[in-house]
Design a protein around this motif. Sequence first.
Motif, short mmCIF file in Angstrom:
data_model
loop_
_atom_site.label_atom_id
_atom_site.label_comp_id
_atom_site.label_asym_id
_atom_site.label_seq_id
_atom_site.Cartn_x
_atom_site.Cartn_y
_atom_site.Cartn_z
N MET A 1 0.86 -1.33 -0.14
CA MET A 1 -0.06 -0.02 0.17
C MET A 1 0.85 1.24 -0.05
N ILE A 2 1.91 1.36 0.83
CA ILE A 2 2.81 2.39 0.80
C ILE A 2 3.43 2.59 -0.51
N GLU A 3 4.03 1.38 -0.80
CA GLU A 3 4.69 1.48 -2.36
C GLU A 3 3.89 2.07 -3.49
N ASN A 4 2.66 1.72 -3.47
CA ASN A 4 1.43 2.28 -4.33
C ASN A 4 1.38 3.66 -4.14
N LEU A 5 0.98 4.26 -2.83
CA LEU A 5 1.07 5.80 -2.69
C LEU A 5 2.07 6.52 -2.96
N ALA A 6 3.20 5.87 -2.80
CA ALA A 6 4.54 6.57 -3.13
C ALA A 6 4.74 6.74 -4.66
N GLU A 7 4.44 5.62 -5.24
CA GLU A 7 4.23 5.72 -7.04
C GLU A 7 3.50 6.64 -7.33
N GLN A 8 2.34 6.73 -6.69
CA GLN A 8 1.35 7.80 -7.16
C GLN A 8 1.78 9.30 -6.73
N LEU A 9 2.44 9.57 -5.60
CA LEU A 9 3.08 10.79 -5.36
C LEU A 9 4.15 11.21 -6.21
N VAL A 10 5.08 10.32 -6.58
CA VAL A 10 6.06 10.62 -7.41
C VAL A 10 5.64 10.98 -8.94
N ASN A 11 4.45 10.39 -9.58
CA ASN A 11 4.03 10.75 -10.56
C ASN A 11 2.98 11.77 -10.88
N LEU A 12 2.85 12.69 -9.78
CA LEU A 12 2.22 13.77 -9.80
C LEU A 12 2.60 15.00 -10.83
N THR A 13 1.83 15.54 -11.50
CA THR A 13 2.15 16.79 -12.03
C THR A 13 2.42 17.93 -11.02
#
Length: 129
Positions: A1-13
């Motif tokens: 879950m934390i990994e997915n959240l981190a992935e989403q945050l890194v890919n934000l514009t």
Amino acid sequence: MIENLAEQLVNLTVKQVNELALFLKKKYGIEPSNIGLVTSGDTSISRKKEGGKESEKEEKSIFNLILKSSGNSKLSVVKLVKEITGKGLKESKELVDHLPKVLKESVDKKEAENLKNKFEEIGAEVELK
């Protein structure tokens, strides 16, 4: 879950990051701080142990889209620039008239490749940096 959240945050514009910061401030009273934040220019995280050199295996994931040439179909390029940037027709034409220009900054790899393909299909020359 934390990994997915981190992935989403890194890919934000950049726009999405600003919206997130405003939301966190309004809803929870949390204000962003520069302390401890990793910026795109901070390469210390991506360094190898051997001599501190950057990892050659790591792939760049954020790009700036730079229009270098409009090619033969200037009108089509102006229309696409207008669509992508949200600028008016006059501003888009001025942008295309004074190349090279950065059209979009901090774009994720998938979107950058997609936009590059759209421009190349109409004969424009685009660079991803």
